[in-house]
Each structure stands twice: as structure tokens, then as C-alpha cells.
Design a protein around this motif. Structure first.
Motif, PDB file in Angstrom:
ATOM      1  N   THR A   1      39.358  45.139  35.461  1.00  0.00           N
ATOM      2  CA  THR A   1      39.695  45.062  37.598  1.00  0.00           C
ATOM      3  C   THR A   1      40.663  45.336  37.834  1.00  0.00           C
ATOM      4  OG1 THR A   1      40.208  42.965  36.708  1.00  0.00           O
ATOM      5  CG2 THR A   1      37.949  43.209  37.167  1.00  0.00           C
TER       6      THR A   1
ATOM      7  N   TYR B   1      43.659  43.947  37.733  1.00  0.00           N
ATOM      8  CA  TYR B   1      44.788  43.085  38.132  1.00  0.00           C
ATOM      9  C   TYR B   1      46.389  43.073  37.587  1.00  0.00           C
ATOM     10  CZ  TYR B   1      46.633  38.302  38.900  1.00  0.00           C
ATOM     11  OH  TYR B   1      47.555  37.071  39.351  1.00  0.00           O
TER      12      TYR B   1
ATOM     13  N   LEU C   1      42.317  51.892  43.609  1.00  0.00           N
ATOM     14  CA  LEU C   1      41.709  51.194  44.178  1.00  0.00           C
ATOM     15  C   LEU C   1      39.442  51.990  44.712  1.00  0.00           C
ATOM     16  CD1 LEU C   1      43.755  52.413  47.766  1.00  0.00           C
ATOM     17  CD2 LEU C   1      43.266  49.620  45.875  1.00  0.00           C
TER      18      LEU C   1
ATOM     19  N   GLN D   1      38.393  49.699  41.687  1.00  0.00           N
ATOM     20  CA  GLN D   1      38.099  48.355  42.040  1.00  0.00           C
ATOM     21  C   GLN D   1      36.592  48.775  43.334  1.00  0.00           C
ATOM     22  OE1 GLN D   1      42.021  47.631  44.268  1.00  0.00           O
ATOM     23  NE2 GLN D   1      42.556  46.584  41.727  1.00  0.00           N
TER      24      GLN D   1
ATOM     25  N   PRO E   1      36.006  36.323  39.178  1.00  0.00           N
ATOM     26  CA  PRO E   1      37.508  35.395  38.171  1.00  0.00           C
ATOM     27  C   PRO E   1      36.813  34.195  37.440  1.00  0.00           C
ATOM     28  CG  PRO E   1      38.200  36.545  40.802  1.00  0.00           C
ATOM     29  CD  PRO E   1      36.935  36.051  40.535  1.00  0.00           C
TER      30      PRO E   1
ATOM     31  N   ILE F   1      44.791  34.514  45.016  1.00  0.00           N
ATOM     32  CA  ILE F   1      45.146  35.784  44.303  1.00  0.00           C
ATOM     33  C   ILE F   1      44.509  37.038  43.925  1.00  0.00           C
ATOM     34  CG2 ILE F   1      47.195  35.438  42.629  1.00  0.00           C
ATOM     35  CD1 ILE F   1      49.685  36.589  43.837  1.00  0.00           C
ATOM     36  N   GLU F   2      44.060  36.425  42.312  1.00  0.00           N
ATOM     37  CA  GLU F   2      43.451  37.348  41.682  1.00  0.00           C
ATOM     38  C   GLU F   2      42.403  38.046  42.597  1.00  0.00           C
ATOM     39  OE1 GLU F   2      42.434  35.667  37.985  1.00  0.00           O
ATOM     40  OE2 GLU F   2      41.135  37.229  37.531  1.00  0.00           O
ATOM     41  N   LEU F   3      41.441  37.364  43.311  1.00  0.00           N
ATOM     42  CA  LEU F   3      40.546  37.962  43.750  1.00  0.00           C
ATOM     43  C   LEU F   3      41.318  38.971  44.560  1.00  0.00           C
ATOM     44  CD1 LEU F   3      37.718  36.416  44.426  1.00  0.00           C
ATOM     45  CD2 LEU F   3      38.038  35.649  46.605  1.00  0.00           C
ATOM     46  N   LEU F   4      42.576  38.454  45.634  1.00  0.00           N
ATOM     47  CA  LEU F   4      42.694  39.645  46.768  1.00  0.00           C
ATOM     48  C   LEU F   4      42.953  41.181  46.206  1.00  0.00           C
ATOM     49  CD1 LEU F   4      43.112  39.090  49.961  1.00  0.00           C
ATOM     50  CD2 LEU F   4      45.742  37.792  48.968  1.00  0.00           C
ATOM     51  N   LEU F   5      43.633  40.133  44.806  1.00  0.00           N
ATOM     52  CA  LEU F   5      44.367  41.674  44.422  1.00  0.00           C
ATOM     53  C   LEU F   5      43.972  42.390  43.984  1.00  0.00           C
ATOM     54  CD1 LEU F   5      47.648  40.649  43.455  1.00  0.00           C
ATOM     55  CD2 LEU F   5      47.487  41.901  45.823  1.00  0.00           C
ATOM     56  N   THR F   6      42.793  41.791  43.618  1.00  0.00           N
ATOM     57  CA  THR F   6      41.335  43.340  42.867  1.00  0.00           C
ATOM     58  C   THR F   6      40.126  43.391  43.716  1.00  0.00           C
ATOM     59  OG1 THR F   6      39.674  40.899  42.317  1.00  0.00           O
ATOM     60  CG2 THR F   6      41.666  41.830  40.766  1.00  0.00           C
ATOM     61  N   LEU F   7      40.742  43.067  44.927  1.00  0.00           N
ATOM     62  CA  LEU F   7      39.567  43.815  46.334  1.00  0.00           C
ATOM     63  C   LEU F   7      40.214  45.641  46.043  1.00  0.00           C
ATOM     64  CD1 LEU F   7      39.468  40.876  48.571  1.00  0.00           C
ATOM     65  CD2 LEU F   7      37.875  41.804  47.308  1.00  0.00           C
ATOM     66  N   PRO F   8      39.238  46.019  46.578  1.00  0.00           N
ATOM     67  CA  PRO F   8      39.631  47.111  47.022  1.00  0.00           C
ATOM     68  C   PRO F   8      41.599  47.484  48.280  1.00  0.00           C
ATOM     69  CG  PRO F   8      37.638  47.602  47.466  1.00  0.00           C
ATOM     70  CD  PRO F   8      38.396  45.860  47.032  1.00  0.00           C
ATOM     71  N   ILE F   9      42.212  47.333  48.254  1.00  0.00           N
ATOM     72  CA  ILE F   9      43.657  47.614  48.958  1.00  0.00           C
ATOM     73  C   ILE F   9      44.557  47.297  47.783  1.00  0.00           C
ATOM     74  CG2 ILE F   9      43.166  44.765  49.084  1.00  0.00           C
ATOM     75  CD1 ILE F   9      43.555  45.059  51.944  1.00  0.00           C
TER      76      ILE F   9
END
Lengths: 261, 244
Positions: A53, A55, A75, A78, A85, B82-90
Motif C-alpha cells: 500500500t 506505507y 499515488l 494508491q 489497516p 496515520i497509516e490510513l492517511l498516508l496510504t490514501l493517494p495524497i
């Protein structure tokens, strides 16, 4: 399956200092496949998913999602992944609807399109009754469903679910599983779990890793042939068996279907 | 660009979804007001200006801004979002900037709410409103400097209290390097260029220039570089800490 590969891992390796969490794992997955990612706790399941993913940085090897390398074009990769998670972390102070709208907006949906996507996800997961409540006040089952809704919101080609049924009661487990089956035909889905019966229930393919090494790759049926599930699992993931196999070059790696070791 | 906006909006709403925001604003207003009137002897000075208001800002910010910044990343790391946020396409840097801007906007709101002081001083006399405006802008930019430090250090830990203390300490160092006592410590032995370097590192030196009513280009560059450097380090820390 070979013609529509959506997830591909090639020699994926992750080292933390001297500790190797994931060691040279390769496999690919096509649309319509549901992969059960099995292994004892600490085997490297979550680490592999976190690398997929985008991360965690990858130490060695490559991984790509729908042809997009997760390192060089994270990106684009993703955008095509829906990720739940481990433990389904959520912003507790937001309500479900606020949270889902936020995720939709980060994914680039605006206005009517955004509302449409959120609405779809809400109805699919039957979240209607709790939509305005703060997430932190919801029950565990609902929280998991909100996490699920977030992952499928943009109708991704790839779903990566880290222990989606962990800590749920049998009814909720059943619900999650039927949801996965429902979505399976047009997606590539990876589920990590340490519940063996889950694999036979929903997966079309099983991969077992232990201490970071891939020790089994085949269909759940192949796996069942090795004997009673529990025993086969223990045998495959025991220290002795791993050592033996690493001497013999990973021999148990059957391609799904066809070759029947 | 729009990604930054989405992150900022969520972050700003998160401030107001807890009592923290209101408590902060009330404390900020109460303290800045009472410091102006009691410690700063607003009336006794007999001058129509807000110097006694602004000169306390570097000290107020010293503990109020770390309180605003501490949750930015520490909470995210603690809850695992943070894991959720940083695996979003941004991109990571967009998240860093978005969060920073939200907190900065929050400070701006608090600053704007001090307007009764401005009304008071205009009612009592004829202050130089240009100087007051410059001071407000200067105070806002300086707050950005504190905030960037706080945001950066908040990424180091899962514990908000530790984040608060760390950033208060670092902000304190940046503040004190311009105070006479510290300068006197370096004076006897250090060569002049070190003395100048220490002095020019201080928030105080640059802020005092601004509240005299002169927005010097160099002061703005100074605060902008503090913000830039610390946000850059912030992004690096987040990347390094992902595994742990």
C-alpha cells in the motif's frame, strides 16, 4: 488468471536493521482472485501489506498494482487500492458520514459525485442507522464496517484487508465474508488472517508465510490435502520445516490450480 | 493543491470538535488581555499603541502554541490513523502542509478575536494603525515559526505530553537566544560572528523589529525559512518513523 494480473510482487524484501521481516516474496494475483494471506503472528503479513500500500518503504524487490510500481508511482497505485489497516483505525471524533466524505474528498471526488460514492458505500455496509454518530461511540462491528466502507468507497481494483474479521462476533464475521465474496468477481482481494477456516470459506487461493518466507502457495484444496488444516499449518510454519525447505530451495511453491505437487 | 485543502478542513474541524479549541481561545484572550493591562501597564504608559499587548506574544506562544501543535501528529500515530492517511493517494508533503495550515488558521482566528483591544485603543486615542497591522502580521508569522517547530516535534512521539514539552523546550531555546542574559554569557569569550549568529537565530530579535512597525524583508525571510526547514524535517521524520 495470467492475462489480467493486478497485483504483482517480485522478490519483495523488508529488513529492519538486521531483522528480516519479509524475505524475498514473489507472487501475482489477477482479477477475481481472493488471496488468503496466512501465517502466525509476526510472520510478516502486515509488513507485506504495508509495503504493497506504499506505507512502508521496500528494502529490496518490486511490487506493482495494476502495472503501477508502488515506489516510483505511489499515488497512481494508491488510487487503485482500497486498504483496511489492521484494527481499522479511524478518526474517532468524526461521525461516519463526515469521515467517509473526507476520504472521498482526499480521493478526489467532489460535490454530487462524492455524495453518490459515500451513499453507495453506506448502503452496501448498512451504516444508515449510525451515520451521524461519532465513530468513537460505535460498537466494534460498526467501526469495522466504517473502515470497510472507506476501503470500497472508490470501487478499487485491488482490496487489501488486514485481518478484516479479527475481533468480530460470528454474525459479523459472516457478514464481512459475504461482502468479500460479493465483491470478489471484479476485484483482486488480499485478506490476511490467522483463521484457517476463513481461507476455505472465502479464498480462491492461499499463501502461507512464516518468519518472512513464503512456505505455501496453492488453492485451499491443495492446502486441505496436506492433512487437517491445523496440523498442516503447524507443520509448514515450524522452524524445522522452514530450515529444511530453505536448503531444498523453496519447493512447495505450487502454482495455483494445474501442478499438483 | 486541493488535497491540502481537504486535509486542512478536516484538521480545523477536529480542533473545534473537542473542547481544546475553545479552552485555548479563552486562555489566549484572557492571558493576552490581562498581561497587556496589568504586566504591560497599558493605561499608565499613556500611549495609544498596542506595544504592551504584542511584546508578550513571544512568551505566550511559548506554551500555547506547543499545546495547539502537539496533537497534529502524535495523536495520528497513537491511534494508527496515520497509516490510513498516508496510504490514501495524497503526497506526504501535502499532508504536512495541510495540517500545518489548519493549525495556523486556528491561531489566526484566535488573533482576530483580540480585536476588542484594537477597538479600545482606537477609542482612547489615535494610534498608528499601520504599526498595529504590521504587528498583527508579524505576530502571525512568528506563530507560524513556533507552530512548524511544534508540528515537527509532534511527529517524533505518540505521546502528546512529550510532544508538548519537547516543542516548548526547543521554542524556548529559539526565544532565549536573543535575551540579554544569554547574550552576556557569550559576550566575554565568543567571537562577534557567533554572537551575531546566536542573536539572529532568536524569534525575539526578529519580532521586536516587526512590532516597531517595520516589516523588514529579512525578518519575514527568517520566519519563512524556520517554517520551511521545520516542515521539511517534519516530512522526513514521518517517513523515518513509519516503521515503528
Amino acid at each position: 488468471m495470467a492475462n489480467n494480473i493486478t497485483i504483482s510482487l517480485d522478490g519483495l524484501t523488508k529488513r529492519f536493521d538486521s531483522f528480516t521481516a519479509v524475505n524475498n516474496i514473489s507472487f501475482s494475483l489477477g482479477k477475481g482472485e481472493v488471496l488468503g494471506f496466512l501465517g502466525p503472528n509476526g510472520a510478516g503479513k502486515s509488513t507485506t501489506m504495508k509495503m504493497l500500500t506504499g506505507y512502508l518503504p521496500i528494502t529490496q524487490g518490486r511490487a506493482s498494482i495494476c502495472g503501477y510500481d508502488v515506489v516510483s508511482s505511489p499515488l497512481s497505485a494508491q488510487e487503485r487500492i482500497g486498504y483496511l489497516p489492521e484494527g481499522a483505525p479511524l478518526y474517532g471524533d468524526m461521525s461516519s458520514i463526515e469521515f467517509l466524505r473526507f476520504v472521498a474528498e482526499v480521493r478526489g471526488f467532489r460535490g454530487a459525485e462524492r455524495n453518490q460514492k459515500v451513499e453507495n458505500a453506506v448502503s452496501k455496509l448498512e451504516l444508515g442507522s449510525v451515520i451521524n454518530k461519532p465513530i468513537e461511540t460505535l460498537s466494534k462491528g460498526f467501526k469495522r464496517r466504517v473502515g470497510f466502507a472507506q476501503a470500497i468507497l472508490h470501487d478499487p481494483d485491488v482490496l487489501i484487508l488486514d485481518e478484516p474479521t479479527d475481533g468480530l462476533d460470528p454474525n459479523q464475521k459472516h457478514q464481512v465474508r459475504s461482502l468479500i465474496m460479493e465483491m470478489a468477481p471484479d476485484k483482486a482481494i488480499v485478506i490476511s488472517t490467522h483463521l484457517l477456516e476463513e481461507v476455505s470459506a472465502v479464498c480462491s487461493r492461499a499463501i502461507i508465510i512464516s518468519n518472512g518466507n513464503l512456505v505455501f502457495d496453492g488453492t485451499p484444496k491443495d492446502f486441505a490435502k496436506l492433512g487437517p488444516l491445523d496440523e498442516a499449518f503447524r507443520e509448514l510454519t515450524s522452524e524445522k520445516s522452514i530450515k529444511k525447505r530453505s536448503n531444498k530451495k523453496r519447493s512447495i511453491k505450487t502454482r495455483p490450480k494445474k501442478e499438483n505437487r | 493543491m486541493s488535497g491540502i485543502g481537504v486535509i486542512s478542513k478536516r484538521e480545523l474541524l477536529a480542533y473545534f470538535s473537542t473542547p481544546l479549541a475553545y479552552v485555548f481561545i479563552v486562555i489566549f484572550l484572557a492571558l493576552s488581555g490581562s498581561l497587556t493591562f496589568f504586566m504591560g501597564s497599558f493605561f499608565d504608559r499613556g500611549q495609544a499603541d498596542l506595544n504592551s499587548f504584542f511584546s508578550f506574544h513571544p512568551w505566550l506562544y511559548l506554551f500555547l502554541i506547543p499545546a495547539v501543535a502537539m496533537r497534529l501528529w502524535a495523536e495520528e500515530r497513537k491511534t494508527g490513523t496515520i497509516e490510513l492517511l498516508l496510504t490514501l493517494p495524497i503526497a506526504d508533503w501535502q499532508v504536512v502542509v495541510g495540517k500545518f495550515l489548519a493549525a495556523w488558521l486556528f491561531i489566526a482566528i484566535s488573533l482576530v478575536l483580540t480585536f476588542p483591544l484594537w477597538i479600545t485603543v482606537n477609542w482612547l486615542g489615535q494610534p498608528d494603525n499601520g504599526v498595529i497591522l504590521a504587528s498583527y502580521i508579524g505576530s502571525f508569522i512568528m506563530a507560524g515559526g513556533y507552530l512548524a517547530i511544534g508540528s515537527c516535534l509532534s511527529a517524533l512521539t505518540k505521546n502528546q505530553v512529550i510532544a508538548f514539552i519537547l516543542s516548548a523546550v526547543v521554542c524556548f531555546l529559539f526565544l532565549m537566544s536573543g535575551v540579554e542574559i544569554v547574550q552576556a554569557f557569550f559576550q566575554p569569550w565568543a567571537p562577534n560572528y557567533i554572537l551575531d549568529a546566536v542573536n539572529s537565530l532568536s524569534f525575539l530579535t526578529h519580532f521586536n523589529g516587526i512590532i516597531r512597525g517595520v516589516i523588514d524583508f529579512r525578518d519575514v525571510v527568517y520566519f519563512a525559512s524556520i517554517i520551511g526547514v521545520f516542515l521539511y524535517v517534519n516530512a522526513i521524520i514521518i517517513n523515518l518513523k513509519k516503521g515503528s
